[in-house]
Each structure stands twice: as C-alpha cells, then as structure tokens.
Design a protein around this motif. Sequence first.
Motif, mmCIF file in Angstrom:
data_model
loop_
_atom_site.group_PDB
_atom_site.id
_atom_site.type_symbol
_atom_site.label_atom_id
_atom_site.label_comp_id
_atom_site.label_asym_id
_atom_site.label_seq_id
_atom_site.Cartn_x
_atom_site.Cartn_y
_atom_site.Cartn_z
ATOM 1 N N MET A 1 0.841 -1.189 0.000
ATOM 2 C CA MET A 1 0.000 0.000 0.000
ATOM 3 C C MET A 1 0.881 1.247 0.000
ATOM 4 O O MET A 1 1.796 1.359 0.810
ATOM 5 N N LYS A 2 0.620 2.142 -0.898
ATOM 6 C CA LYS A 2 1.319 3.417 -0.929
ATOM 7 C C LYS A 2 0.766 4.289 0.193
ATOM 8 O O LYS A 2 -0.442 4.451 0.333
ATOM 9 N N LYS A 3 1.658 4.816 1.003
ATOM 10 C CA LYS A 3 1.220 5.671 2.096
ATOM 11 C C LYS A 3 0.811 7.020 1.549
ATOM 12 O O LYS A 3 1.458 7.572 0.677
ATOM 13 N N ILE A 4 -0.321 7.521 2.101
ATOM 14 C CA ILE A 4 -0.764 8.836 1.682
ATOM 15 C C ILE A 4 -0.467 9.827 2.795
ATOM 16 O O ILE A 4 -0.422 9.462 3.969
ATOM 17 N N LEU A 5 -0.250 11.018 2.411
ATOM 18 C CA LEU A 5 0.098 12.081 3.343
ATOM 19 C C LEU A 5 -1.057 12.340 4.304
ATOM 20 O O LEU A 5 -2.204 12.472 3.882
ATOM 21 N N ILE A 6 -0.749 12.371 5.598
ATOM 22 C CA ILE A 6 -1.800 12.501 6.606
ATOM 23 C C ILE A 6 -2.553 13.822 6.487
ATOM 24 O O ILE A 6 -1.983 14.852 6.159
ATOM 25 N N GLN A 7 -3.859 13.753 6.751
ATOM 26 C CA GLN A 7 -4.707 14.935 6.742
ATOM 27 C C GLN A 7 -5.315 15.201 8.117
ATOM 28 O O GLN A 7 -5.836 16.276 8.354
ATOM 29 N N ALA A 8 -5.283 14.232 8.993
ATOM 30 C CA ALA A 8 -5.886 14.366 10.317
ATOM 31 C C ALA A 8 -5.068 15.342 11.156
ATOM 32 O O ALA A 8 -3.864 15.175 11.300
ATOM 33 N N ALA B 1 8.581 25.243 8.185
ATOM 34 C CA ALA B 1 9.357 25.303 6.943
ATOM 35 C C ALA B 1 10.173 24.025 6.759
ATOM 36 O O ALA B 1 10.220 23.462 5.660
ATOM 37 N N TYR B 2 10.777 23.555 7.834
ATOM 38 C CA TYR B 2 11.528 22.304 7.768
ATOM 39 C C TYR B 2 10.599 21.134 7.436
ATOM 40 O O TYR B 2 10.918 20.291 6.597
ATOM 41 N N ALA B 3 9.450 21.103 8.092
ATOM 42 C CA ALA B 3 8.478 20.024 7.849
ATOM 43 C C ALA B 3 8.025 20.013 6.395
ATOM 44 O O ALA B 3 7.892 18.946 5.791
ATOM 45 N N ASP C 1 1.952 21.257 8.615
ATOM 46 C CA ASP C 1 1.422 21.866 9.837
ATOM 47 C C ASP C 1 0.789 20.796 10.734
ATOM 48 O O ASP C 1 0.949 20.832 11.959
ATOM 49 N N ASN C 2 0.087 19.842 10.145
ATOM 50 C CA ASN C 2 -0.497 18.750 10.931
ATOM 51 C C ASN C 2 0.586 17.935 11.628
ATOM 52 O O ASN C 2 0.457 17.594 12.809
ATOM 53 N N ILE C 3 1.647 17.631 10.916
ATOM 54 C CA ILE C 3 2.737 16.859 11.513
ATOM 55 C C ILE C 3 3.374 17.639 12.655
ATOM 56 O O ILE C 3 3.653 17.079 13.715
#
Length: 148
Positions: free
Chosen positions: A1-8, A108-110, A131-133
């Motif tokens: 499964m390709k991981k998708i970028l988190i949105q939560a 910015a780093y994230a 920003d979520n991360i």
Amino acid sequence: MKKILIQANNLDTVVDVFMYIYMHPECTHQDVADYCGFTLRQVQYYANACKYLDLVNEDWSKTALAIDIFTNHPAEVKDRVYARIISDEVMGQIFARMILLPDGSHNAYAVDVVKEYFPGYSDAVYERRADNIVKWCKKIISYIKLKG
C-alpha cells in the motif's frame, strides 16, 4: 500500500479512532462518523492516518502492531501510538528537529521533509500537511514533558 500524506490534524482523535476501530472490528465508516461526530470525509482523514501508522490495514482489520499494542500494552495505547509516530521515517525527522532545536522554524523544515517523501502536491497541500505533523509532534512533546 502506498502511504498517503496525513490529513488528520487532531492526534487525540487519531488515537480515539484507532481504538474504536480496534474494539469494533465490523464497524463502518458511518459508525465511526456517528461515534466521533464527523462527516464521512473526516472519517477518511482519521482512518487514513491510522493506516499510515500501520495501526489498521486497508480493510480496517487489525495489524500486527495493533494486536501487539492491545495484547501486550493495553494501558499504553497512546504511548505506543506516539512511539510509532516518533519512529516514522518522515515524522521522526521533524520530531527530532523540534526536540533539538525547540526555537527553530519547524513548519518550513516540515514542508521540506514532506516534499522530499511525497512529491507531486501543491504548496498549499504541503503547508497544511506539514502543519499537521508539527501539531502532532508538539502534542507528543507536551505529553512527554507532562509525564516527566
């Protein structure tokens, strides 16, 4: 499964959704929506975060990690989920930088890290996901400080 970028964006809710799905193996998207007071779209965000963290499989079945958490460490679900985040290749880098450089430019780093691992999104998407991360990492850092 390709991981998708988190949105939560709410880490407590990610843990809560994971626990609900684990405790209710036959639950539907609507069940989770009703439990959390979410729209079905929001359920996707939180379920995808659980999938990203290898807490549930694509079909919402229990992963080996989920079974280990609930079998060997049921009182430490949050701690184990947080440990999984810290050990993630992408989020771990951001977390480490936030620990080592608490006054640095974390967003910015994230964004730079997220762009490297998840090419092909718009700048606006990178900024929101990064920003979520950063929010997740701040939550974990606060939790660690509270625990002493």
